[in-house]
Write a protein that holds these residues in place. Structure first.
Motif, PDB file in Angstrom:
ATOM      1  N   THR A  91       0.820  -1.212   0.000  1.00  0.00           N
ATOM      2  CA  THR A  91       0.000   0.000   0.000  1.00  0.00           C
ATOM      3  C   THR A  91       0.854   1.262   0.000  1.00  0.00           C
ATOM      4  O   THR A  91       0.552   2.232  -0.694  1.00  0.00           O
ATOM      5  N   PHE A  92       1.943   1.246   0.792  1.00  0.00           N
ATOM      6  CA  PHE A  92       2.777   2.446   0.863  1.00  0.00           C
ATOM      7  C   PHE A  92       3.426   2.743  -0.484  1.00  0.00           C
ATOM      8  O   PHE A  92       3.584   3.897  -0.870  1.00  0.00           O
ATOM      9  N   TRP A  93       3.785   1.699  -1.222  1.00  0.00           N
ATOM     10  CA  TRP A  93       4.410   1.896  -2.535  1.00  0.00           C
ATOM     11  C   TRP A  93       3.395   2.435  -3.539  1.00  0.00           C
ATOM     12  O   TRP A  93       3.693   3.341  -4.315  1.00  0.00           O
ATOM     13  N   PHE A  94       2.187   1.882  -3.492  1.00  0.00           N
ATOM     14  CA  PHE A  94       1.114   2.353  -4.362  1.00  0.00           C
ATOM     15  C   PHE A  94       0.814   3.825  -4.068  1.00  0.00           C
ATOM     16  O   PHE A  94       0.618   4.627  -4.988  1.00  0.00           O
ATOM     17  N   ALA A  95       0.805   4.182  -2.774  1.00  0.00           N
ATOM     18  CA  ALA A  95       0.557   5.575  -2.381  1.00  0.00           C
ATOM     19  C   ALA A  95       1.676   6.491  -2.866  1.00  0.00           C
ATOM     20  O   ALA A  95       1.412   7.594  -3.363  1.00  0.00           O
ATOM     21  N   LEU A  96       2.921   6.049  -2.738  1.00  0.00           N
ATOM     22  CA  LEU A  96       4.041   6.864  -3.213  1.00  0.00           C
ATOM     23  C   LEU A  96       3.984   7.072  -4.724  1.00  0.00           C
ATOM     24  O   LEU A  96       4.242   8.177  -5.212  1.00  0.00           O
ATOM     25  N   LEU A  97       3.643   6.021  -5.454  1.00  0.00           N
ATOM     26  CA  LEU A  97       3.494   6.166  -6.906  1.00  0.00           C
ATOM     27  C   LEU A  97       2.384   7.159  -7.240  1.00  0.00           C
ATOM     28  O   LEU A  97       2.530   7.988  -8.152  1.00  0.00           O
ATOM     29  N   GLY A  98       1.280   7.089  -6.510  1.00  0.00           N
ATOM     30  CA  GLY A  98       0.186   8.037  -6.724  1.00  0.00           C
ATOM     31  C   GLY A  98       0.612   9.472  -6.462  1.00  0.00           C
ATOM     32  O   GLY A  98       0.265  10.386  -7.214  1.00  0.00           O
ATOM     33  N   ILE A  99       1.390   9.687  -5.406  1.00  0.00           N
ATOM     34  CA  ILE A  99       1.873  11.035  -5.093  1.00  0.00           C
ATOM     35  C   ILE A  99       2.798  11.534  -6.196  1.00  0.00           C
ATOM     36  O   ILE A  99       2.676  12.676  -6.655  1.00  0.00           O
ATOM     37  N   VAL A 100       3.718  10.677  -6.631  1.00  0.00           N
ATOM     38  CA  VAL A 100       4.668  11.093  -7.672  1.00  0.00           C
ATOM     39  C   VAL A 100       3.938  11.441  -8.967  1.00  0.00           C
ATOM     40  O   VAL A 100       4.199  12.470  -9.589  1.00  0.00           O
ATOM     41  N   VAL A 101       2.999  10.593  -9.366  1.00  0.00           N
ATOM     42  CA  VAL A 101       2.317  10.812 -10.640  1.00  0.00           C
ATOM     43  C   VAL A 101       1.307  11.953 -10.558  1.00  0.00           C
ATOM     44  O   VAL A 101       1.350  12.895 -11.358  1.00  0.00           O
ATOM     45  N   TRP A 150      -2.360  17.428 -10.183  1.00  0.00           N
ATOM     46  CA  TRP A 150      -3.816  17.375 -10.166  1.00  0.00           C
ATOM     47  C   TRP A 150      -4.371  17.339  -8.746  1.00  0.00           C
ATOM     48  O   TRP A 150      -5.451  17.858  -8.500  1.00  0.00           O
ATOM     49  N   LEU A 151      -3.651  16.663  -7.850  1.00  0.00           N
ATOM     50  CA  LEU A 151      -4.154  16.432  -6.494  1.00  0.00           C
ATOM     51  C   LEU A 151      -3.123  16.861  -5.461  1.00  0.00           C
ATOM     52  O   LEU A 151      -1.917  16.785  -5.718  1.00  0.00           O
ATOM     53  N   PRO A 152      -3.572  17.288  -4.282  1.00  0.00           N
ATOM     54  CA  PRO A 152      -2.610  17.626  -3.229  1.00  0.00           C
ATOM     55  C   PRO A 152      -1.922  16.366  -2.692  1.00  0.00           C
ATOM     56  O   PRO A 152      -2.514  15.291  -2.661  1.00  0.00           O
ATOM     57  N   ALA A 153      -0.672  16.510  -2.295  1.00  0.00           N
ATOM     58  CA  ALA A 153       0.095  15.371  -1.792  1.00  0.00           C
ATOM     59  C   ALA A 153      -0.242  15.046  -0.345  1.00  0.00           C
ATOM     60  O   ALA A 153      -0.020  13.928   0.108  1.00  0.00           O
ATOM     61  N   SER A 154      -0.774  16.011   0.392  1.00  0.00           N
ATOM     62  CA  SER A 154      -1.113  15.768   1.794  1.00  0.00           C
ATOM     63  C   SER A 154      -2.188  16.750   2.229  1.00  0.00           C
ATOM     64  O   SER A 154      -2.621  17.595   1.451  1.00  0.00           O
ATOM     65  N   GLY A 155      -2.578  16.626   3.483  1.00  0.00           N
ATOM     66  CA  GLY A 155      -3.555  17.534   4.053  1.00  0.00           C
ATOM     67  C   GLY A 155      -4.920  16.893   4.195  1.00  0.00           C
ATOM     68  O   GLY A 155      -5.137  15.744   3.787  1.00  0.00           O
ATOM     69  N   SER A 156      -5.835  17.646   4.802  1.00  0.00           N
ATOM     70  CA  SER A 156      -7.210  17.170   4.957  1.00  0.00           C
ATOM     71  C   SER A 156      -8.194  18.337   4.870  1.00  0.00           C
ATOM     72  O   SER A 156      -9.293  18.263   5.386  1.00  0.00           O
ATOM     73  N   ASP A 157      -7.786  19.419   4.200  1.00  0.00           N
ATOM     74  CA  ASP A 157      -8.637  20.617   4.141  1.00  0.00           C
ATOM     75  C   ASP A 157      -9.802  20.445   3.172  1.00  0.00           C
ATOM     76  O   ASP A 157     -10.907  20.884   3.440  1.00  0.00           O
ATOM     77  N   PRO A 211      -5.129   9.178  -0.748  1.00  0.00           N
ATOM     78  CA  PRO A 211      -5.061   8.189   0.322  1.00  0.00           C
ATOM     79  C   PRO A 211      -6.239   7.206   0.294  1.00  0.00           C
ATOM     80  O   PRO A 211      -6.060   6.029   0.618  1.00  0.00           O
ATOM     81  N   SER A 212      -7.415   7.654  -0.120  1.00  0.00           N
ATOM     82  CA  SER A 212      -8.558   6.745  -0.206  1.00  0.00           C
ATOM     83  C   SER A 212      -8.347   5.669  -1.258  1.00  0.00           C
ATOM     84  O   SER A 212      -8.646   4.500  -1.039  1.00  0.00           O
ATOM     85  N   ILE A 213      -7.801   6.066  -2.385  1.00  0.00           N
ATOM     86  CA  ILE A 213      -7.517   5.095  -3.448  1.00  0.00           C
ATOM     87  C   ILE A 213      -6.403   4.149  -3.008  1.00  0.00           C
ATOM     88  O   ILE A 213      -6.501   2.932  -3.200  1.00  0.00           O
ATOM     89  N   ALA A 214      -5.371   4.685  -2.392  1.00  0.00           N
ATOM     90  CA  ALA A 214      -4.248   3.836  -1.958  1.00  0.00           C
ATOM     91  C   ALA A 214      -4.689   2.820  -0.922  1.00  0.00           C
ATOM     92  O   ALA A 214      -4.282   1.649  -0.970  1.00  0.00           O
ATOM     93  N   LEU A 215      -5.529   3.231   0.018  1.00  0.00           N
ATOM     94  CA  LEU A 215      -5.995   2.305   1.051  1.00  0.00           C
ATOM     95  C   LEU A 215      -7.086   1.383   0.544  1.00  0.00           C
ATOM     96  O   LEU A 215      -7.157   0.218   0.940  1.00  0.00           O
ATOM     97  N   GLY A 216      -7.947   1.877  -0.329  1.00  0.00           N
ATOM     98  CA  GLY A 216      -9.073   1.080  -0.809  1.00  0.00           C
ATOM     99  C   GLY A 216      -8.710   0.089  -1.886  1.00  0.00           C
ATOM    100  O   GLY A 216      -9.378  -0.922  -2.049  1.00  0.00           O
ATOM    101  N   TYR A 217      -7.628   0.337  -2.617  1.00  0.00           N
ATOM    102  CA  TYR A 217      -7.267  -0.547  -3.741  1.00  0.00           C
ATOM    103  C   TYR A 217      -6.918  -1.951  -3.245  1.00  0.00           C
ATOM    104  O   TYR A 217      -7.303  -2.932  -3.859  1.00  0.00           O
TER     105      TYR A 217
END
Length: 184
Positions: A143-153, A160-167, A175-181
């Motif tokens: 999951t952590f690798w999938f999340a890192l790839l998502g952040i990089v891309v 397109w998307l923020p790398a962190s935060g909850s605003d 994070p929802s896609i990384a955890l849900g996949y």
């Protein structure tokens, strides 16, 4: 059936106590906790004062008993870093955690149900193979690798998307896609 459930509950409770004892022992024996709290430039007197104040001078079995009793009564202790009750810190962050968990579960269901139905309707077809490949990829990739790839891309390269935060709701997409996949 009731006997089986009771036996499983007791076994689960014993496993939780055993794991907590092992983790407590490892975290308290890896390094001197008083030294870690005091910091690098602390004097021996400061370290000893911290050791006495937090009870690190008592035997580890006694400390575990005190910790376990307090935990069972809802007292998770005080954060060494923030000097606040740990339960307050956990409860403060609970809404974001629950939101992320619900969104990840929703993503997993929205992805897995249609793909599962498609694969079942077309056995041994390219759709079935594609769904199987996606499932295997989801189980094989951490999951952590999938999340890192998502952040990089999607955050660094495409922006397109923020790398962190909850605003905003967009902050929950990666994070929802990384955890849900994985669950999908």
């Amino acid at each position: 059936m009731l006997g089986y459930v009771i036996k499983r509950l007791i076994l689960g409770l014993l496993v939780m106590v055993a794991i907590s004892a092992v983790v407590f022992g490892l975290t308290n024996s890896a390094a001197d906790p008083a030294q870690a709290i005091a910091g690098e430039g602390a004097s021996a007197a400061d370290i000893e004062a911290i050791r006495v104040a937090y009870g690190f001078d008592r035997p580890i079995v006694e400390r575990y008993g005190v910790w376990l009793s307090a935990t069972l009564h809802g007292d998770l202790g005080t954060s060494y870093r923030q000097k606040r009750p740990v339960l307050d810190i956990v409860l403060e962050r609970m809404p974001v955690t629950m939101t992320l968990g619900c969104l990840a579960l929703t993503f997993a269901i929205v992805l897995s149900l249609p793909l599962g139905v498609l694969a079942a309707l077309r056995p041994n077809s390219w759709i079935d193979r594609l769904c199987l490949g996606l499932a295997l990829l989801g189980q094989a990739m951490p999951t952590f690798w999938f999340a890192l790839l998502g952040i990089v891309v999607f955050s660094v390269n495409l922006e397109w998307l923020p790398a962190s935060g909850s605003d905003t709701l967009l902050s929950y997409v990666l994070p929802s896609i990384a955890l849900g996949y994985y669950g999908a």
